[in-house]
Design an enzyme around this catalytic site. Structure first.
Site, PDB file in Angstrom:
ATOM      1  N   CYS A 130      -5.380  -3.108   3.020  1.00  5.33           N
ATOM      2  CA  CYS A 130      -5.127  -2.802   4.432  1.00  5.33           C
ATOM      3  C   CYS A 130      -6.356  -2.975   5.335  1.00  5.33           C
ATOM      4  CB  CYS A 130      -4.548  -1.392   4.552  1.00  5.33           C
ATOM      5  SG  CYS A 130      -3.609  -1.119   6.086  1.00  5.33           S
ATOM      6  N   GLU A 179       0.852  -1.188   0.000  1.00  2.99           N
ATOM      7  CA  GLU A 179       0.000   0.000   0.000  1.00  2.99           C
ATOM      8  C   GLU A 179       0.891   1.242   0.000  1.00  2.99           C
ATOM      9  OE1 GLU A 179      -3.721   1.763   2.654  1.00  2.99           O
ATOM     10  OE2 GLU A 179      -2.174   0.561   3.634  1.00  2.99           O
ATOM     11  N   LYS A 204     -10.022   1.275  -2.305  1.00  6.61           N
ATOM     12  CA  LYS A 204     -10.247   0.812  -0.939  1.00  6.61           C
ATOM     13  C   LYS A 204     -11.651   1.179  -0.456  1.00  6.61           C
ATOM     14  CE  LYS A 204      -7.821   1.096   3.549  1.00  6.61           C
ATOM     15  NZ  LYS A 204      -6.645   1.740   4.190  1.00  6.61           N
TER      16      LYS A 204
END
Length: 264
Positions: free
Chosen positions: A151, A38, A109
């Site tokens: 994440c 990331e 995301k």
């Protein structure tokens, strides 16, 4: 069999250097799928998101560099971690997948990193700058489908279960957990998602840069569909090379079938 390579890099405030360094870590092309962390091209932090953001189009250094590298790595999949993406007046945390110089998949995301752990004084709000993505993203390979998360998405098994139900044998999570939450939950969550989904789980993190305010946990790893940690790094710049067998995911899905619990 598919050969997966993880590169755990250490981003600094120099975007050009970040891209150059991670490309220099690619010593050969003996892999099928290459995975970056990331925000591999920039520091992680709310104050950096807009400054380092780029559009996914020609004339932007990260896009142009990935396109050039992807052309050189013929028939190799590059899961390019994530970058801060600018699209109009919005900003996203975005992962792109490249093949032969083209983006074949894009994931933004969904679950933004908004936390306030008062006991440890850990507070962060990605949503103060970033907008959430709206849908899962998978891509096809000769070995089967692969799903994407980033994440904080790792904490939500609805996403990994979706990928499992749609035939994925692997789910890749570029990440950048804090040292505090990473020590507590990074491996736990990667293994849990493997057990939930019965898929291989690839967690690729940036490593700790003690010169930066935000200190990433590192410890990239690959977990089997059984929940076994197959390879694991520490908190230094390093790589993992691992042979993955998609049939292992199929075996686990047949051995432990999808549950049919009815929610009342």
């Amino acid at each position: 069999m598919v050969k997966v390579r993880i590169i755990q890099n250490k981003p600094s405030i120099d975007k050009v250097s970040n891209i150059y360094d991670i490309f220099c870590s690619i010593k050969d092309n003996d892999f099928d799928i290459l995975v970056f962390p990331e925000f591999f091209n920039s520091p992680y932090g709310i104050k950096y998101f807009k400054e380092y953001a780029e559009e996914l189009s020609e004339g932007n250094i990260t896009y142009d560099s990935l396109k050039t590298k992807s052309k050189l790595l013929t028939n190799k999949y590059i899961v390019a971690g994530s970058i801060p993406e600018k699209d109009g007046d919005k900003y996203y945390n975005t992962c792109t997948v490249w093949l032969n110089g083209e983006i074949i998949c894009k994931y933004r995301k969904i679950n933004l990193f908004d936390i306030d752990i008062k006991r440890s004084c850990v507070k962060f709000s990605e949503s103060s700058v970033l907008s959430p993505g709206l849908e899962p993203a998978m891509f096809d390979t000769p070995w089967g489908k692969i799903g994407l998360g980033i994440c904080f998405d790792l904490r939500f098994n609805q996403l990994s279960n979706y990928y499992a139900k749609n035939g994925c044998f692997m789910i890749i999570y570029p990440g950048c957990f804090t040292q505090y939450t990473g020590n507590l939950h990074w491996e736990l969550l990667l293994r849990a998602r493997a057990v939930d989904s019965r898929c291989y789980i690839v967690g690729c993190s940036s490593t700790t840069n003690y010169d930066m305010e935000y200190k990433s946990y590192g410890h990239s790893m690959i977990v089997s569909p059984m929940g076994e940690v197959l390879n694991k790094l520490g908190d230094k710049e390093d790589t993992i090379d691992k042979d993955i067998y998609p049939s292992e995911s199929e075996y686990m899905k047949e051995s432990i079938p999808e549950n049919h619990f009815i929610y009342l």
